[in-house]
Design a protein around this motif. Structure first.
Motif, PDB file in Angstrom:
ATOM      1  N   THR A   1     -14.882  -4.972 -14.622  1.00  0.00           N
ATOM      2  CA  THR A   1     -14.525  -5.735 -16.105  1.00  0.00           C
ATOM      3  C   THR A   1     -14.505  -5.111 -17.413  1.00  0.00           C
ATOM      4  O   THR A   1     -13.419  -5.433 -17.767  1.00  0.00           O
ATOM      5  CB  THR A   1     -15.459  -7.367 -16.191  1.00  0.00           C
ATOM      6  OG1 THR A   1     -15.456  -7.503 -14.809  1.00  0.00           O
ATOM      7  CG2 THR A   1     -14.516  -7.730 -17.261  1.00  0.00           C
ATOM      8  N   ALA A   2     -15.263  -4.012 -17.587  1.00  0.00           N
ATOM      9  CA  ALA A   2     -15.577  -4.058 -18.850  1.00  0.00           C
ATOM     10  C   ALA A   2     -14.500  -3.069 -18.517  1.00  0.00           C
ATOM     11  O   ALA A   2     -13.652  -2.393 -19.933  1.00  0.00           O
ATOM     12  CB  ALA A   2     -17.025  -2.774 -19.418  1.00  0.00           C
ATOM     13  N   ILE A   3     -14.343  -1.910 -17.681  1.00  0.00           N
ATOM     14  CA  ILE A   3     -12.720  -0.624 -18.147  1.00  0.00           C
ATOM     15  C   ILE A   3     -11.861  -1.821 -18.104  1.00  0.00           C
ATOM     16  O   ILE A   3     -11.194  -1.256 -18.886  1.00  0.00           O
ATOM     17  CB  ILE A   3     -13.098   0.333 -16.522  1.00  0.00           C
ATOM     18  CG1 ILE A   3     -14.321   0.834 -16.372  1.00  0.00           C
ATOM     19  CG2 ILE A   3     -12.020   0.842 -16.238  1.00  0.00           C
ATOM     20  CD1 ILE A   3     -14.689   1.304 -15.011  1.00  0.00           C
TER      21      ILE A   3
ATOM     22  N   LEU B   1     -13.160  -8.296 -34.204  1.00  0.00           N
ATOM     23  CA  LEU B   1     -13.757  -9.547 -33.873  1.00  0.00           C
ATOM     24  C   LEU B   1     -12.768 -10.394 -32.687  1.00  0.00           C
ATOM     25  O   LEU B   1     -13.096 -10.881 -31.696  1.00  0.00           O
ATOM     26  CB  LEU B   1     -13.430 -10.363 -34.668  1.00  0.00           C
ATOM     27  CG  LEU B   1     -14.677 -11.772 -35.033  1.00  0.00           C
ATOM     28  CD1 LEU B   1     -16.057 -11.450 -34.558  1.00  0.00           C
ATOM     29  CD2 LEU B   1     -14.634 -12.627 -36.120  1.00  0.00           C
ATOM     30  N   PRO B   2     -10.979 -10.404 -32.569  1.00  0.00           N
ATOM     31  CA  PRO B   2     -10.707 -11.015 -32.169  1.00  0.00           C
ATOM     32  C   PRO B   2     -11.330 -10.108 -30.524  1.00  0.00           C
ATOM     33  O   PRO B   2     -10.830 -10.901 -29.732  1.00  0.00           O
ATOM     34  CB  PRO B   2      -8.635 -11.366 -31.945  1.00  0.00           C
ATOM     35  CG  PRO B   2      -9.671 -11.016 -33.702  1.00  0.00           C
ATOM     36  CD  PRO B   2     -10.511 -10.266 -33.635  1.00  0.00           C
TER      37      PRO B   2
ATOM     38  N   ALA C   1     -12.572 -11.001 -25.363  1.00  0.00           N
ATOM     39  CA  ALA C   1     -14.058 -10.286 -23.309  1.00  0.00           C
ATOM     40  C   ALA C   1     -14.476 -11.567 -23.278  1.00  0.00           C
ATOM     41  O   ALA C   1     -15.125 -11.586 -22.326  1.00  0.00           O
ATOM     42  CB  ALA C   1     -14.406  -8.633 -23.635  1.00  0.00           C
ATOM     43  N   HIS C   2     -14.872 -11.947 -24.375  1.00  0.00           N
ATOM     44  CA  HIS C   2     -16.517 -12.522 -23.726  1.00  0.00           C
ATOM     45  C   HIS C   2     -16.123 -14.271 -23.653  1.00  0.00           C
ATOM     46  O   HIS C   2     -16.828 -14.079 -22.400  1.00  0.00           O
ATOM     47  CB  HIS C   2     -17.496 -13.289 -25.386  1.00  0.00           C
ATOM     48  CG  HIS C   2     -18.326 -12.087 -25.756  1.00  0.00           C
ATOM     49  ND1 HIS C   2     -19.109 -11.611 -26.507  1.00  0.00           N
ATOM     50  CD2 HIS C   2     -17.847  -9.885 -24.690  1.00  0.00           C
ATOM     51  CE1 HIS C   2     -19.452 -10.933 -26.520  1.00  0.00           C
ATOM     52  NE2 HIS C   2     -18.645  -9.892 -25.778  1.00  0.00           N
ATOM     53  N   THR C   3     -14.605 -14.500 -23.551  1.00  0.00           N
ATOM     54  CA  THR C   3     -14.180 -16.143 -23.374  1.00  0.00           C
ATOM     55  C   THR C   3     -13.958 -15.604 -21.950  1.00  0.00           C
ATOM     56  O   THR C   3     -14.481 -17.028 -20.877  1.00  0.00           O
ATOM     57  CB  THR C   3     -13.367 -16.119 -24.260  1.00  0.00           C
ATOM     58  OG1 THR C   3     -13.479 -16.904 -25.968  1.00  0.00           O
ATOM     59  CG2 THR C   3     -12.313 -17.628 -23.375  1.00  0.00           C
ATOM     60  N   VAL C   4     -13.297 -14.685 -21.789  1.00  0.00           N
ATOM     61  CA  VAL C   4     -12.965 -14.550 -20.075  1.00  0.00           C
ATOM     62  C   VAL C   4     -14.738 -14.048 -19.558  1.00  0.00           C
ATOM     63  O   VAL C   4     -14.341 -14.319 -18.233  1.00  0.00           O
ATOM     64  CB  VAL C   4     -12.165 -12.701 -19.614  1.00  0.00           C
ATOM     65  CG1 VAL C   4     -12.703 -12.906 -18.155  1.00  0.00           C
ATOM     66  CG2 VAL C   4     -10.724 -12.804 -20.769  1.00  0.00           C
TER      67      VAL C   4
END
Length: 272
Positions: free
Chosen positions: A115-117, A132-133, A138-141
Motif C-alpha cells: 500500500t505504501a509503494i 498535509l492533504p 493516505a491515512h483515510t484510505v
C-alpha cells in the motif's frame, strides 16, 4: 433465549490472553520513569525527566501536533465517506455488491508495504507527497475499511419499518435520516470514528514514504529516534500513547453502554 454468561474458565482464558497481548506495553510503563539514559529493564531509579524532555522539545511537540491534526482530519473524512458506503453495502441488492465490498475492504488485507509503494507512486504523480492533504488522503484510505465495517454492523440491524413510518408522517429525507436512521447508527459511528483516528495516529509505514520535514508525524519521529539514538523519551511517548488510546476506548465504551441502557429504558417506558 437469554445468552449464557461466560464461565470462570472463559474469564480466566480471556484475562490471560489479554495480559499476554498487553505485556509489551505494560513493560514500557516503568521503563519510562528511569533515571538512566539507556533502555533497560528493570529501570534505574525514578524520574520524570523523559516526560519533561518530550514537552520541552520543539521537534516532539511539532510531530505530536501534526499527528493530532492529521488524525482528526482523517477521522472526520473517513466517517463522512464511510457512512454512505456502509449504508449502500447494507441495502444494495446489486450483483456487483461483492466487487464493491472487495474494493472498499481491500486496503485492510493488502500488506502495508505494498500500500505504501502504491500510494507513494500515485501521490508523486499528482504532486501531493510531503504535504498535509497527501497524508490525510493516505491515512483515510487505510482507515476507511475499519470505519465501513464498524458502521456496516450497525446499518445491518436497522429496522426499515421505522423509516417508512417516518416517511408516511411527512418527514423529508434529511428528517428521516436524522431521527430514524442516525440514532441507532450512532454507536457504530462513534466506534468508527475511534478506529479512524487510531489508524491515523499509529500509522508509520505509509507515512515514512510520503511524509516530509514539514509534516513529520509522531510515529515517524519515534522511528527516527529509535534508529539514530537510544533515548528513553521514546518510551515515555509510547506510555502516553498507550494511556491515551486506553482512555479513548474506555470513554467510547462507557458512552455506548449508557446510550444502550437509556434506549432500553425508553423502550420499556414506551411499551409500558
Amino acid at each position: 433465549m437469554r445468552p449464557q454468561k461466560p464461565t470462570a474458565f472463559l474469564w480466566t482464558v480471556g484475562v490471560l490472553v489479554g495480559l499476554l497481548l498487553a505485556a509489551p506495553a505494560l513493560i514500557l510503563i516503568p521503563m519510562s520513569f528511569t533515571e538512566g539514559r539507556n533502555l533497560v529493564f528493570p529501570p534505574q531509579g525514578f524520574s520524570l525527566q523523559w516526560y519533561e524532555s518530550f514537552f520541552d522539545s520543539r521537534q516532539w511537540m511539532s510531530a505530536a501536533q501534526h499527528s493530532l491534526t492529521i488524525g482528526l482530519c482523517t477521522m472526520v473524512l473517513s466517517v463522512v465517506l464511510g457512512l454512505p458506503i456502509a449504508m449502500m453495502l447494507a441495502r444494495s441488492r446489486s450483483r456487483l455488491l461483492g466487487v464493491a465490498n472487495a474494493l472498499v475492504l481491500g486496503p485492510a488485507v493488502v500488506p502495508p508495504i505494498i500500500t505504501a509503494i502504491g500510494t507513494f507512486g500515485f501521490m508523486a504523480a499528482i504532486g501531493i507527497t510531503r504535504s498535509l492533504p497527501g497524508l490525510v488522503a493516505a491515512h483515510t484510505v487505510l482507515a476507511l475499511p475499519l470505519v465501513v465495517i464498524s458502521i456496516l454492523a450497525s446499518a445491518q440491524t436497522l429496522d426499515r419499518n421505522v423509516e417508512l413510518a417516518a416517511q408516511s408522517l411527512g418527514a423529508g429525507p434529511l428528517q428521516v435520516f436524522r431521527h430514524a436512521v442516525l440514532p441507532p447508527l450512532l454507536p457504530g459511528v462513534m466506534i468508527a470514528a475511534v478506529y479512524g483516528f487510531a489508524t491515523s495516529w499509529d500509522e508509520m509505514i505509509v507515512s515514512l514514504f510520503i511524509t516530509g520535514p514539514q509534516y513529520t508525524t509522531l510515529p515517524v519521529h519515534m522511528w527516527n529516534q529509535v534508529r539514530n539514538v537510544s533515548d528513553p523519551t521514546v518510551v515515555a511517548v509510547s506510555t502516553m500513547l498507550v494511556s491515551l488510546s486506553t482512555f479513548v476506548l474506555v470513554v467510547a465504551f462507557v458512552v455506548i453502554r449508557v446510550r444502550r441502557r437509556n434506549g432500553r429504558i425508553g423502550k420499556a417506558v414506551t411499551d409500558g
